[in-house]
Scaffold this motif. Structure first.
Motif, PDB file in Angstrom:
ATOM      1  N   GLU A 231       0.830  -1.204   0.000  1.00  0.00           N
ATOM      2  CA  GLU A 231       0.000   0.000   0.000  1.00  0.00           C
ATOM      3  C   GLU A 231       0.867   1.257   0.000  1.00  0.00           C
ATOM      4  OE1 GLU A 231      -3.775   1.927   2.410  1.00  0.00           O
ATOM      5  OE2 GLU A 231      -2.750   0.194   3.268  1.00  0.00           O
ATOM      6  N   VAL A 232       1.925   1.261   0.808  1.00  0.00           N
ATOM      7  CA  VAL A 232       2.816   2.424   0.861  1.00  0.00           C
ATOM      8  C   VAL A 232       3.529   2.613  -0.473  1.00  0.00           C
ATOM      9  CG1 VAL A 232       4.901   3.361   1.944  1.00  0.00           C
ATOM     10  CG2 VAL A 232       3.074   2.429   3.374  1.00  0.00           C
ATOM     11  N   VAL A 233       3.976   1.537  -1.085  1.00  0.00           N
ATOM     12  CA  VAL A 233       4.615   1.625  -2.405  1.00  0.00           C
ATOM     13  C   VAL A 233       3.638   2.246  -3.409  1.00  0.00           C
ATOM     14  CG1 VAL A 233       5.460   0.257  -4.362  1.00  0.00           C
ATOM     15  CG2 VAL A 233       6.289  -0.222  -2.050  1.00  0.00           C
ATOM     16  N   ALA A 234       2.396   1.805  -3.396  1.00  0.00           N
ATOM     17  CA  ALA A 234       1.388   2.341  -4.319  1.00  0.00           C
ATOM     18  C   ALA A 234       1.130   3.827  -4.052  1.00  0.00           C
ATOM     19  CB  ALA A 234       0.087   1.542  -4.196  1.00  0.00           C
ATOM     20  N   ILE A 235       1.067   4.196  -2.789  1.00  0.00           N
ATOM     21  CA  ILE A 235       0.817   5.601  -2.431  1.00  0.00           C
ATOM     22  C   ILE A 235       1.979   6.474  -2.887  1.00  0.00           C
ATOM     23  CG2 ILE A 235       0.610   7.211  -0.494  1.00  0.00           C
ATOM     24  CD1 ILE A 235      -0.968   4.962   0.983  1.00  0.00           C
ATOM     25  N   LEU A 236       3.210   6.022  -2.647  1.00  0.00           N
ATOM     26  CA  LEU A 236       4.376   6.809  -3.066  1.00  0.00           C
ATOM     27  C   LEU A 236       4.402   6.963  -4.584  1.00  0.00           C
ATOM     28  CD1 LEU A 236       7.093   5.352  -0.654  1.00  0.00           C
ATOM     29  CD2 LEU A 236       6.057   7.627  -0.558  1.00  0.00           C
ATOM     30  N   SER A 237       4.086   5.895  -5.291  1.00  0.00           N
ATOM     31  CA  SER A 237       4.036   5.960  -6.761  1.00  0.00           C
ATOM     32  C   SER A 237       2.947   6.923  -7.224  1.00  0.00           C
ATOM     33  CB  SER A 237       3.784   4.576  -7.348  1.00  0.00           C
ATOM     34  OG  SER A 237       4.861   3.726  -7.090  1.00  0.00           O
ATOM     35  N   GLU A 238       1.796   6.829  -6.591  1.00  0.00           N
ATOM     36  CA  GLU A 238       0.665   7.709  -6.933  1.00  0.00           C
ATOM     37  C   GLU A 238       1.045   9.173  -6.742  1.00  0.00           C
ATOM     38  OE1 GLU A 238      -3.550   8.794  -4.825  1.00  0.00           O
ATOM     39  OE2 GLU A 238      -3.040   6.673  -4.931  1.00  0.00           O
ATOM     40  N   ARG A 239       1.835   9.433  -5.750  1.00  0.00           N
ATOM     41  CA  ARG A 239       2.245  10.798  -5.423  1.00  0.00           C
ATOM     42  C   ARG A 239       3.372  11.286  -6.333  1.00  0.00           C
ATOM     43  NH1 ARG A 239      -0.220  15.039  -3.354  1.00  0.00           N
ATOM     44  NH2 ARG A 239       1.103  16.240  -1.988  1.00  0.00           N
ATOM     45  N   GLY A 240       3.935  10.370  -7.141  1.00  0.00           N
ATOM     46  CA  GLY A 240       4.984  10.746  -8.078  1.00  0.00           C
ATOM     47  C   GLY A 240       6.390  10.491  -7.583  1.00  0.00           C
ATOM     48  N   TYR A 241       6.528   9.841  -6.447  1.00  0.00           N
ATOM     49  CA  TYR A 241       7.845   9.524  -5.905  1.00  0.00           C
ATOM     50  C   TYR A 241       8.325   8.173  -6.428  1.00  0.00           C
ATOM     51  CZ  TYR A 241       6.977  13.176  -2.428  1.00  0.00           C
ATOM     52  OH  TYR A 241       6.713  14.357  -1.809  1.00  0.00           O
ATOM     53  N   ASN A 242       9.630   7.975  -6.411  1.00  0.00           N
ATOM     54  CA  ASN A 242      10.208   6.671  -6.698  1.00  0.00           C
ATOM     55  C   ASN A 242      10.199   5.907  -5.373  1.00  0.00           C
ATOM     56  OD1 ASN A 242      12.062   4.501  -6.833  1.00  0.00           O
ATOM     57  ND2 ASN A 242      13.136   5.484  -8.527  1.00  0.00           N
ATOM     58  N   PRO A 243       9.335   4.905  -5.230  1.00  0.00           N
ATOM     59  CA  PRO A 243       9.208   4.221  -3.940  1.00  0.00           C
ATOM     60  C   PRO A 243      10.489   3.530  -3.483  1.00  0.00           C
ATOM     61  CG  PRO A 243       7.813   3.175  -5.587  1.00  0.00           C
ATOM     62  CD  PRO A 243       8.406   4.378  -6.217  1.00  0.00           C
TER      63      PRO A 243
ATOM     64  N   GLY B  26      16.423   5.884   8.975  1.00  0.00           N
ATOM     65  CA  GLY B  26      15.423   5.875  10.048  1.00  0.00           C
ATOM     66  C   GLY B  26      14.582   7.138  10.062  1.00  0.00           C
ATOM     67  N   ASP B  27      14.829   8.030   9.107  1.00  0.00           N
ATOM     68  CA  ASP B  27      14.104   9.303   9.038  1.00  0.00           C
ATOM     69  C   ASP B  27      12.778   9.100   8.314  1.00  0.00           C
ATOM     70  OD1 ASP B  27      13.155  11.881   8.721  1.00  0.00           O
ATOM     71  OD2 ASP B  27      14.900  12.586   7.583  1.00  0.00           O
ATOM     72  N   PRO B  28      11.657   9.202   9.017  1.00  0.00           N
ATOM     73  CA  PRO B  28      10.361   8.996   8.369  1.00  0.00           C
ATOM     74  C   PRO B  28      10.007  10.082   7.358  1.00  0.00           C
ATOM     75  CG  PRO B  28      10.059   9.675  10.644  1.00  0.00           C
ATOM     76  CD  PRO B  28      11.526   9.472  10.436  1.00  0.00           C
ATOM     77  N   GLY B  29      10.799  11.153   7.322  1.00  0.00           N
ATOM     78  CA  GLY B  29      10.564  12.213   6.351  1.00  0.00           C
ATOM     79  C   GLY B  29      10.715  11.751   4.911  1.00  0.00           C
ATOM     80  N   TYR B  30      11.363  10.620   4.704  1.00  0.00           N
ATOM     81  CA  TYR B  30      11.480  10.065   3.356  1.00  0.00           C
ATOM     82  C   TYR B  30      10.146   9.538   2.836  1.00  0.00           C
ATOM     83  CZ  TYR B  30      16.570  10.214   3.158  1.00  0.00           C
ATOM     84  OH  TYR B  30      17.870  10.627   3.109  1.00  0.00           O
ATOM     85  N   ILE B  31       9.216   9.288   3.738  1.00  0.00           N
ATOM     86  CA  ILE B  31       7.919   8.735   3.358  1.00  0.00           C
ATOM     87  C   ILE B  31       6.873   9.837   3.454  1.00  0.00           C
ATOM     88  CG2 ILE B  31       6.196   6.937   3.815  1.00  0.00           C
ATOM     89  CD1 ILE B  31       9.002   5.866   3.011  1.00  0.00           C
ATOM     90  N   SER B  32       6.174  10.052   2.370  1.00  0.00           N
ATOM     91  CA  SER B  32       5.150  11.091   2.316  1.00  0.00           C
ATOM     92  C   SER B  32       4.044  10.832   3.340  1.00  0.00           C
ATOM     93  CB  SER B  32       4.541  11.109   0.907  1.00  0.00           C
ATOM     94  OG  SER B  32       3.434  11.979   0.841  1.00  0.00           O
ATOM     95  N   SER B  33       3.491  11.912   3.834  1.00  0.00           N
ATOM     96  CA  SER B  33       2.348  11.763   4.748  1.00  0.00           C
ATOM     97  C   SER B  33       1.032  11.629   3.970  1.00  0.00           C
ATOM     98  CB  SER B  33       2.280  12.955   5.703  1.00  0.00           C
ATOM     99  OG  SER B  33       2.113  14.161   4.974  1.00  0.00           O
ATOM    100  N   TYR B  34       1.121  11.749   2.660  1.00  0.00           N
ATOM    101  CA  TYR B  34      -0.054  11.626   1.791  1.00  0.00           C
ATOM    102  C   TYR B  34      -0.757  10.297   2.042  1.00  0.00           C
ATOM    103  CZ  TYR B  34      -2.664  11.298  -2.639  1.00  0.00           C
ATOM    104  OH  TYR B  34      -3.645  11.159  -3.590  1.00  0.00           O
TER     105      TYR B  34
END
Length: 80
Positions: free
Chosen positions: A23-35, A46-54
């Motif tokens: 699900e997170v991979v799909a969300i990151l892709s949907e948002r335009g990021y390279n998962p 360990g920095d959660p900032g790499y993962i969108s809050s979207y």
């Protein structure tokens, strides 16, 4: 009378990790990021900032222990 069924909690845990990961991979892709880049950054630092809050992607990935997530990814790779 039905027999009591015994379930392995590891199987459920792995299934939950897999579902959240996909699900997170799909969300990151949907948002335009390279998962891959985003997840590697998160796992290495360990920095959660790499993962969108979207769509709560960050909250979802943080619900999994990083070591468990890494073990899941390696298991999936080695079992294919």
């Amino acid at each position: 009378m039905e027999e009591t069924k015994v379930y392995d909690s590891k199987i459920f845990k792995q299934a939950l990790i897999g579902a959240i990961f996909k699900e997170v991979v799909a969300i990151l892709s949907e948002r335009g990021y390279n998962p891959i880049n985003q997840l590697v950054g998160y796992l290495m630092s360990g920095d959660p900032g790499y993962i969108s809050s979207y769509r709560d992607a960050r909250k979802k990935i943080l619900s999994i222990n990083r070591s468990d997530l890494l073990a899941f990814i390696i298991n999936e790779y080695l079992n294919k």
